[in-house]
Design a protein around this motif. Structure first.
Motif, PDB file in Angstrom:
ATOM      1  N   LEU A   1       0.863  -1.180   0.000  1.00 12.38           N
ATOM      2  CA  LEU A   1       0.000   0.000   0.000  1.00 12.38           C
ATOM      3  C   LEU A   1       0.895   1.225   0.000  1.00 12.38           C
ATOM      4  CD1 LEU A   1      -3.195   0.589   2.103  1.00 12.38           C
ATOM      5  CD2 LEU A   1      -1.489   2.397   1.849  1.00 12.38           C
ATOM      6  N   PHE A   2       0.651   2.134  -0.950  1.00 10.82           N
ATOM      7  CA  PHE A   2       1.499   3.315  -1.114  1.00 10.82           C
ATOM      8  C   PHE A   2       0.735   4.533  -0.607  1.00 10.82           C
ATOM      9  CE2 PHE A   2       2.771   0.123  -4.156  1.00 10.82           C
ATOM     10  CZ  PHE A   2       4.145   0.082  -3.975  1.00 10.82           C
ATOM     11  N   LEU A   3       1.309   5.195   0.398  1.00  4.02           N
ATOM     12  CA  LEU A   3       0.613   6.243   1.136  1.00  4.02           C
ATOM     13  C   LEU A   3       1.415   7.532   1.114  1.00  4.02           C
ATOM     14  CD1 LEU A   3      -1.853   6.726   3.085  1.00  4.02           C
ATOM     15  CD2 LEU A   3      -0.256   6.218   4.957  1.00  4.02           C
ATOM     16  N   HIS A   4       0.767   8.629   0.735  1.00  2.15           N
ATOM     17  CA  HIS A   4       1.427   9.923   0.801  1.00  2.15           C
ATOM     18  C   HIS A   4       1.579  10.357   2.259  1.00  2.15           C
ATOM     19  CE1 HIS A   4       0.443  11.408  -3.566  1.00  2.15           C
ATOM     20  NE2 HIS A   4       1.185  10.310  -3.531  1.00  2.15           N
ATOM     21  N   ALA A   5       2.600  11.146   2.523  1.00  4.35           N
ATOM     22  CA  ALA A   5       2.908  11.546   3.895  1.00  4.35           C
ATOM     23  C   ALA A   5       1.829  12.424   4.509  1.00  4.35           C
ATOM     24  CB  ALA A   5       4.254  12.277   3.932  1.00  4.35           C
ATOM     25  N   ASP A   6       1.037  13.104   3.683  1.00  5.20           N
ATOM     26  CA  ASP A   6      -0.006  13.975   4.213  1.00  5.20           C
ATOM     27  C   ASP A   6      -1.393  13.343   4.147  1.00  5.20           C
ATOM     28  OD1 ASP A   6      -0.365  14.053   1.495  1.00  5.20           O
ATOM     29  OD2 ASP A   6      -0.294  16.232   1.299  1.00  5.20           O
ATOM     30  N   THR A   7      -1.441  12.011   4.004  1.00  4.80           N
ATOM     31  CA  THR A   7      -2.706  11.301   3.884  1.00  4.80           C
ATOM     32  C   THR A   7      -2.854  10.308   5.036  1.00  4.80           C
ATOM     33  OG1 THR A   7      -2.658  11.523   1.482  1.00  4.80           O
ATOM     34  CG2 THR A   7      -4.099   9.829   2.375  1.00  4.80           C
ATOM     35  N   VAL A   8      -4.067  10.201   5.571  1.00  4.57           N
ATOM     36  CA  VAL A   8      -4.352   9.343   6.720  1.00  4.57           C
ATOM     37  C   VAL A   8      -5.319   8.241   6.300  1.00  4.57           C
ATOM     38  CG1 VAL A   8      -5.335   9.254   9.048  1.00  4.57           C
ATOM     39  CG2 VAL A   8      -3.995  11.247   8.328  1.00  4.57           C
ATOM     40  N   LEU A   9      -4.981   7.001   6.648  1.00  7.82           N
ATOM     41  CA  LEU A   9      -5.828   5.859   6.340  1.00  7.82           C
ATOM     42  C   LEU A   9      -6.987   5.749   7.332  1.00  7.82           C
ATOM     43  CD1 LEU A   9      -3.083   3.138   5.745  1.00  7.82           C
ATOM     44  CD2 LEU A   9      -4.541   4.150   3.992  1.00  7.82           C
ATOM     45  N   PRO A  10      -8.101   5.133   6.908  1.00 12.13           N
ATOM     46  CA  PRO A  10      -9.155   4.821   7.884  1.00 12.13           C
ATOM     47  C   PRO A  10      -8.672   3.742   8.844  1.00 12.13           C
ATOM     48  CG  PRO A  10      -9.638   3.818   5.762  1.00 12.13           C
ATOM     49  CD  PRO A  10      -8.445   4.693   5.549  1.00 12.13           C
ATOM     50  N   MET A  11      -9.274   3.675  10.013  1.00  9.65           N
ATOM     51  CA  MET A  11      -8.834   2.725  11.043  1.00  9.65           C
ATOM     52  C   MET A  11      -8.929   1.282  10.563  1.00  9.65           C
ATOM     53  SD  MET A  11     -10.423   4.347  14.549  1.00  9.65           S
ATOM     54  CE  MET A  11      -9.812   2.945  15.476  1.00  9.65           C
ATOM     55  N   PHE A  12      -9.897   0.983   9.702  1.00 13.22           N
ATOM     56  CA  PHE A  12     -10.131  -0.379   9.237  1.00 13.22           C
ATOM     57  C   PHE A  12      -9.512  -0.633   7.868  1.00 13.22           C
ATOM     58  CE2 PHE A  12     -13.630   2.539   8.687  1.00 13.22           C
ATOM     59  CZ  PHE A  12     -13.870   2.509   7.320  1.00 13.22           C
ATOM     60  N   ALA A  13      -8.471   0.119   7.532  1.00 13.67           N
ATOM     61  CA  ALA A  13      -7.855   0.018   6.201  1.00 13.67           C
ATOM     62  C   ALA A  13      -7.356  -1.386   5.900  1.00 13.67           C
ATOM     63  CB  ALA A  13      -6.709   1.019   6.090  1.00 13.67           C
ATOM     64  N   GLN A  14      -6.760  -2.042   6.887  1.00 13.85           N
ATOM     65  CA  GLN A  14      -6.194  -3.370   6.659  1.00 13.85           C
ATOM     66  C   GLN A  14      -7.267  -4.349   6.193  1.00 13.85           C
ATOM     67  OE1 GLN A  14      -4.421  -5.073  10.170  1.00 13.85           O
ATOM     68  NE2 GLN A  14      -3.177  -6.522   9.002  1.00 13.85           N
ATOM     69  N   GLU A  15      -8.399  -4.364   6.867  1.00  9.89           N
ATOM     70  CA  GLU A  15      -9.486  -5.264   6.487  1.00  9.89           C
ATOM     71  C   GLU A  15     -10.027  -4.923   5.105  1.00  9.89           C
ATOM     72  OE1 GLU A  15      -9.006  -5.301  10.836  1.00  9.89           O
ATOM     73  OE2 GLU A  15      -9.201  -3.699   9.366  1.00  9.89           O
ATOM     74  N   CYS A  16     -10.149  -3.637   4.814  1.00 12.84           N
ATOM     75  CA  CYS A  16     -10.649  -3.205   3.502  1.00 12.84           C
ATOM     76  C   CYS A  16      -9.760  -3.733   2.378  1.00 12.84           C
ATOM     77  CB  CYS A  16     -10.702  -1.678   3.427  1.00 12.84           C
ATOM     78  SG  CYS A  16     -11.982  -0.919   4.427  1.00 12.84           S
ATOM     79  N   VAL A  17      -8.467  -3.599   2.560  1.00 16.95           N
ATOM     80  CA  VAL A  17      -7.521  -4.017   1.528  1.00 16.95           C
ATOM     81  C   VAL A  17      -7.543  -5.530   1.363  1.00 16.95           C
ATOM     82  CG1 VAL A  17      -5.068  -4.136   0.948  1.00 16.95           C
ATOM     83  CG2 VAL A  17      -6.062  -1.985   1.774  1.00 16.95           C
ATOM     84  N   PHE A  18      -7.513  -6.254   2.463  1.00 14.10           N
ATOM     85  CA  PHE A  18      -7.516  -7.715   2.382  1.00 14.10           C
ATOM     86  C   PHE A  18      -8.769  -8.225   1.673  1.00 14.10           C
ATOM     87  CE2 PHE A  18      -4.731  -8.370   6.423  1.00 14.10           C
ATOM     88  CZ  PHE A  18      -3.650  -7.860   5.730  1.00 14.10           C
ATOM     89  N   ASP A  19      -9.918  -7.686   2.050  1.00 12.62           N
ATOM     90  CA  ASP A  19     -11.174  -8.124   1.443  1.00 12.62           C
ATOM     91  C   ASP A  19     -11.205  -7.802  -0.050  1.00 12.62           C
ATOM     92  OD1 ASP A  19     -12.016  -9.028   3.884  1.00 12.62           O
ATOM     93  OD2 ASP A  19     -13.328  -7.320   4.297  1.00 12.62           O
ATOM     94  N   ALA A  20     -10.686  -6.632  -0.411  1.00 16.63           N
ATOM     95  CA  ALA A  20     -10.714  -6.213  -1.812  1.00 16.63           C
ATOM     96  C   ALA A  20      -9.827  -7.091  -2.690  1.00 16.63           C
ATOM     97  CB  ALA A  20     -10.280  -4.755  -1.926  1.00 16.63           C
ATOM     98  N   LEU A  21      -8.666  -7.466  -2.180  1.00 15.71           N
ATOM     99  CA  LEU A  21      -7.698  -8.198  -2.996  1.00 15.71           C
ATOM    100  C   LEU A  21      -7.852  -9.715  -2.933  1.00 15.71           C
ATOM    101  CD1 LEU A  21      -4.389  -6.195  -2.406  1.00 15.71           C
ATOM    102  CD2 LEU A  21      -6.096  -5.904  -4.200  1.00 15.71           C
ATOM    103  N   ALA A  22      -8.645 -10.199  -1.996  1.00 20.44           N
ATOM    104  CA  ALA A  22      -8.744 -11.645  -1.780  1.00 20.44           C
ATOM    105  C   ALA A  22      -9.156 -12.442  -3.018  1.00 20.44           C
ATOM    106  CB  ALA A  22      -9.693 -11.935  -0.623  1.00 20.44           C
ATOM    107  N   PRO A  23     -10.106 -11.956  -3.848  1.00 23.28           N
ATOM    108  CA  PRO A  23     -10.590 -12.809  -4.939  1.00 23.28           C
ATOM    109  C   PRO A  23      -9.605 -13.044  -6.082  1.00 23.28           C
ATOM    110  CG  PRO A  23     -12.194 -11.088  -4.372  1.00 23.28           C
ATOM    111  CD  PRO A  23     -10.904 -10.733  -3.713  1.00 23.28           C
ATOM    112  N   CYS A  24      -8.608 -12.162  -6.241  1.00 17.61           N
ATOM    113  CA  CYS A  24      -7.802 -12.231  -7.470  1.00 17.61           C
ATOM    114  C   CYS A  24      -6.384 -11.746  -7.224  1.00 17.61           C
ATOM    115  CB  CYS A  24      -8.465 -11.388  -8.565  1.00 17.61           C
ATOM    116  SG  CYS A  24      -7.523 -11.308 -10.100  1.00 17.61           S
ATOM    117  N   ALA A  25      -5.408 -12.504  -7.711  1.00 17.96           N
ATOM    118  CA  ALA A  25      -3.993 -12.135  -7.539  1.00 17.96           C
ATOM    119  C   ALA A  25      -3.605 -10.938  -8.391  1.00 17.96           C
ATOM    120  CB  ALA A  25      -3.099 -13.323  -7.873  1.00 17.96           C
ATOM    121  N   GLU A  26      -4.407 -10.601  -9.386  1.00 19.10           N
ATOM    122  CA  GLU A  26      -4.095  -9.453 -10.241  1.00 19.10           C
ATOM    123  C   GLU A  26      -4.940  -8.232  -9.882  1.00 19.10           C
ATOM    124  OE1 GLU A  26      -3.933 -10.262 -14.418  1.00 19.10           O
ATOM    125  OE2 GLU A  26      -2.004 -11.241 -14.155  1.00 19.10           O
TER     126      GLU A  26
END
Length: 233
Positions: A80-105
């Protein structure tokens, strides 16, 4: 291997970086790796950042160069590539895992909210998110994420001084359409406040249009007020 690595390119962020990185500590306690890549700061960025990260490295200046360097040393199977002036939501980890789970691409980004009381910047945030959904093009402010295997397959970010996010989106779209999360990252309004909302909007649209029609990214970077490093720098 670490499951998720967050890679943050920085340059002269000493006055803000410790506070921003402190917000990532709950994720670190859950096993997320935080990698900060400095592009040659002349302030105390390195001193302010070191206690808040898992890896702190230097790389030639430029977001693309710095993000690629961070990816190389990181250990996560998801990046995950994050700009220094940008803040992630608290549940970002779960969001990313769920989004990427179905497909390696698969790859994706978050919706973005510009932190400002100005009504016009709410409209700008909405426009950025809507345009991204329609075009499949993400911006760096929206926090790109993808499987490491896909990142390596496309060769990382093109090493150019501006519009690297657009170029990367075009490449990734050949593999799959982006997953556009409704969850929002919050980004600073400092760029808009410094140069003025309308002036910034006009400049960015002109630069994007010029890039679309084939203008060189180094020339556009100078128009943006950024002096690209020399190739041997």
């Amino acid at each position: 291997m670490t499951t998720l690595s967050i890679i943050i390119p920085v340059l002269n962020e000493g006055s803000h970086i410790a506070r921003k990185l402190s917000l990532l500590q709950p994720l670190r306690r859950r096993g997320v790796e935080v990698v900060v890549v400095d592009g040659g700061s002349r302030d105390d960025t390195l001193e302010q950042a070191h206690e808040w990260v898992d890896q702190l490295i230097s790389a030639p200046r430029g977001r693309a160069s710095q993000m690629n360097a961070g990816a190389r040393v990181s250990r996560g199977r998801i990046l995950l590539f994050l700009h220094a002036d940008t803040v992630l939501p608290m549940f970002a980890q779960e969001c990313v895992f769920d989004a990427l789970a179905p497909c390696a691409e698969a790859w994706g980004r978050f919706d973005v909210h510009i932190d400002s009381p100005l009504r016009m910047l709410e409209v700008v945030s909405w426009a950025m998110n809507t345009r991204s959904r329609l075009t499949g093009i993400a911006t760096g402010d929206q926090a790109f994420f993808m499987h490491r295997s896909l990142f390596e397959r496309v060769g990382g970010f093109p090493d150019q001084p501006l519009m690297e996010d657009i170029a990367m989106s075009r490449t990734l779209k050949r593999h799959s359409a982006p997953i556009c999360l409704r969850a929002r990252v919050h980004t600073s309004a400092r760029r808009w406040e410094k140069h003025g909302v309308w002036r910034t909007i006009l400049l960015m649209w002109c630069l994007r249009a010029a890039y679309f029609f084939g203008a060189d990214s180094r020339t556009l970077a100078r128009q943006y007020g950024y002096t690209p490093r020399e190739n041997n720098a």
